[in-house]
Write an enzyme that holds these catalytic residues in place. Structure first.
Site, PDB file in Angstrom:
ATOM      1  N   ASN A 147      -3.189 -29.628  26.612  1.00 34.18           N
ATOM      2  CA  ASN A 147      -3.200 -28.220  27.030  1.00 34.18           C
ATOM      3  C   ASN A 147      -4.617 -27.693  27.282  1.00 34.18           C
ATOM      4  O   ASN A 147      -4.831 -26.486  27.294  1.00 34.18           O
ATOM      5  CB  ASN A 147      -2.464 -27.339  26.010  1.00 34.18           C
ATOM      6  CG  ASN A 147      -2.974 -27.496  24.592  1.00 34.18           C
ATOM      7  OD1 ASN A 147      -3.998 -28.126  24.355  1.00 34.18           O
ATOM      8  ND2 ASN A 147      -2.254 -26.924  23.639  1.00 34.18           N
ATOM      9  N   ARG A 285     -11.920 -20.309  18.486  1.00 32.75           N
ATOM     10  CA  ARG A 285     -11.510 -19.973  17.124  1.00 32.75           C
ATOM     11  C   ARG A 285     -12.052 -18.584  16.800  1.00 32.75           C
ATOM     12  O   ARG A 285     -13.211 -18.274  17.094  1.00 32.75           O
ATOM     13  CB  ARG A 285     -12.023 -20.991  16.102  1.00 32.75           C
ATOM     14  CG  ARG A 285     -11.365 -22.369  16.199  1.00 32.75           C
ATOM     15  CD  ARG A 285      -9.897 -22.330  15.822  1.00 32.75           C
ATOM     16  NE  ARG A 285      -9.254 -23.634  15.876  1.00 32.75           N
ATOM     17  CZ  ARG A 285      -8.581 -24.102  16.918  1.00 32.75           C
ATOM     18  NH1 ARG A 285      -8.497 -23.367  18.032  1.00 32.75           N
ATOM     19  NH2 ARG A 285      -7.996 -25.276  16.882  1.00 32.75           N
ATOM     20  N   GLN A 314      -3.808 -16.332  11.429  1.00 31.71           N
ATOM     21  CA  GLN A 314      -2.793 -16.423  12.469  1.00 31.71           C
ATOM     22  C   GLN A 314      -1.436 -16.662  11.820  1.00 31.71           C
ATOM     23  O   GLN A 314      -1.298 -17.656  11.108  1.00 31.71           O
ATOM     24  CB  GLN A 314      -3.117 -17.556  13.452  1.00 31.71           C
ATOM     25  CG  GLN A 314      -4.307 -17.239  14.317  1.00 31.71           C
ATOM     26  CD  GLN A 314      -4.481 -18.186  15.500  1.00 31.71           C
ATOM     27  OE1 GLN A 314      -5.121 -17.849  16.470  1.00 31.71           O
ATOM     28  NE2 GLN A 314      -3.918 -19.372  15.436  1.00 31.71           N
ATOM     29  N   HIS A 333      -1.762 -16.234  20.284  1.00 35.32           N
ATOM     30  CA  HIS A 333      -2.328 -17.554  20.585  1.00 35.32           C
ATOM     31  C   HIS A 333      -1.370 -18.314  21.509  1.00 35.32           C
ATOM     32  O   HIS A 333      -0.638 -19.203  21.085  1.00 35.32           O
ATOM     33  CB  HIS A 333      -2.563 -18.333  19.295  1.00 35.32           C
ATOM     34  CG  HIS A 333      -3.452 -19.522  19.469  1.00 35.32           C
ATOM     35  ND1 HIS A 333      -3.983 -20.219  18.412  1.00 35.32           N
ATOM     36  CD2 HIS A 333      -3.910 -20.153  20.579  1.00 35.32           C
ATOM     37  CE1 HIS A 333      -4.728 -21.217  18.850  1.00 35.32           C
ATOM     38  NE2 HIS A 333      -4.685 -21.193  20.174  1.00 35.32           N
TER      39      HIS A 333
END
Length: 394
Positions: A147, A285, A314, A333
């Protein structure tokens, strides 16, 4: 028989889609560097389906149950006595995603004596304590490159969204307005701006390549300088320090790993040294940035905008200040979990599992830890600094 524990994000509010916006996906065979896409023996899903949520199960159930294994899929992972904690104690394999990370801390690893494989369905194994995994001789693997381009596209989109003031303009339409002046008062052309990338690995380099046609002046910084021919092709200016790059740029896109040396590297001092009205995009991050300093810079006007899709923790709590700070274009995200990316990381997860259960070697580029030490891509891209402190790879 093995127990495989898979931790995935919750289904859509309305349940899995019964149809999709598009019929299928483009056919790709290789990534830009020549690495081949995942090549499992078979798949039990249709590419383009929602695979990354609980009911999607990464398309693994038929394959695993036909081989006599037990697949347990959960979403609950963070609270005390979570479903993840309860199921972990006798799991041999744990599958998680960067978008909904099940943190495999040293404490959790100690409570999972049967655990032998920690697999990231995606890129980034910083939710695994690599030192504890090495000591327990747990193999850690991830679907490298699956990805990277997805994230690069997301970063470019967010740069444009900020500079062109896209989201507030869209909101005027949703609210029934036609407020052109309100839209234009914070909208600029990207053309001619200085755009800097922090870390030009797979994702950062893809961002630079995609931005070149916009007529911007491109900058980058990272530990190892790119080849001179590539710098010339893209018109890149190399900076030896973050301070030098941030002072020279109007837009800064972060793609570097998180480790003790990069924690809060974008802080009050760096922000003060940036051009007034700069933009920051962070798809790497969240803790690369000092959370409170970002808020203050936006409120005070030193930053014109901040966007990204990474948070800490998260998922973030409802009162997280990045949800309500001004001039932001934050998303959950999601950059690396498009339906296109899901087809690749689901296939890569199955490929790794096929190798694991057949006793065949896992691709070197997928390995992070093996045989009690960093291996494969992990040996090139990660550093174990201390318990629970690892170098994430982009």
């Amino acid at each position: 028989m093995s127990k495989i524990l898979c931790v995935l994000y919750p289904d859509p509010v309305g349940g899995l889609p019964t149809s999709y916006a598009r019929d299928g996906l483009p056919q790709l065979t290789h990534y830009p560097d020549g690495q081949t896409l995942p090549s499992p023996e078979a798949i039990d899903f249709t590419p383009g389906e929602l695979l990354g949520s609980v009911s999607g199960e990464l398309g693994l159930r038929k394959f695993l149950e036909a081989a006599g294994h037990e697949l347990v899929v959960v979403s609950d992972k963070d609270r005390a006595n979570s479903a993840f904690d309860r199921e972990l104690v006798d799991a041999e394999v744990v599958i998680s995603q960067p978008f909904w990370p099940a943190y495999l801390t040293a404490e959790r690893i100690a409570k999972a004596p049967k655990l032998k494989l920690a697999l990231t369905a995606g890129i980034g194994s910083d939710h695994v304590d690599l030192e504890a995994a090495s000591q327990a001789e747990i193999t850690v693997a991830e679907v490298t490159y699956c990805n990277s381009i997805s994230v690069a596209e997301h970063a470019v989109m967010q740069i444009l969204a900020l500079v062109r003031n896209y989201l507030p303009s869209h909101e005027w339409i949703v609210k029934g307005g036609w407020n052109i002046a309100d839209c234009a008062e914070r909208a600029y052309d990207l053309e001619g701006m200085h755009v800097g990338v922090v870390a030009a690995g797979r994702i950062g380099l893809a961002v630079l390549q995609r931005l070149k046609p916009f007529g911007v002046k491109l900058h980058y910084t990272q530990r190892h300088r790119l080849p001179a021919a590539l710098e010339q092709e893209l018109g890149l200016t190399f900076h030896t320090t973050l301070e030098s790059l941030t002072k020279a740029c109007d837009v800064v896109s972060l793609h570097c790993p998180l480790h003790p040396g990069t924690m809060h590297m974008v802080n009050e001092q760096i922000l003060r040294g940036m051009r007034r009205g700069s933009y920051i995009v962070n798809t790497a991050r969240a803790e690369l940035c000092d959370q409170a300093a970002i808020v203050r810079a936006l409120e005070g006007g030193q930053l014109a905008g901040y966007a990204g899709d990474v948070w800490f923790p998260q998922p973030p709590p409802a009162n997280h200040p990045w949800r309500t700070m001004p001039h932001q274009a934050m998303t959950p995200h999601v950059s690396g979990t498009t339906l296109s990316a899901q087809a690749r990381y689901a296939a890569g997860t199955r490929e790794i599992l096929e190798c694991w259960f057949a006793g065949r070697p896992i691709r070197d580029e997928y390995l992070i830890v093996a045989g009690g030490k960093l291996a494969g891509t992990g040996a090139r891209s990660y550093t174990v600094n201390a318990p629970s402190k690892v170098l994430a790879h982009t």
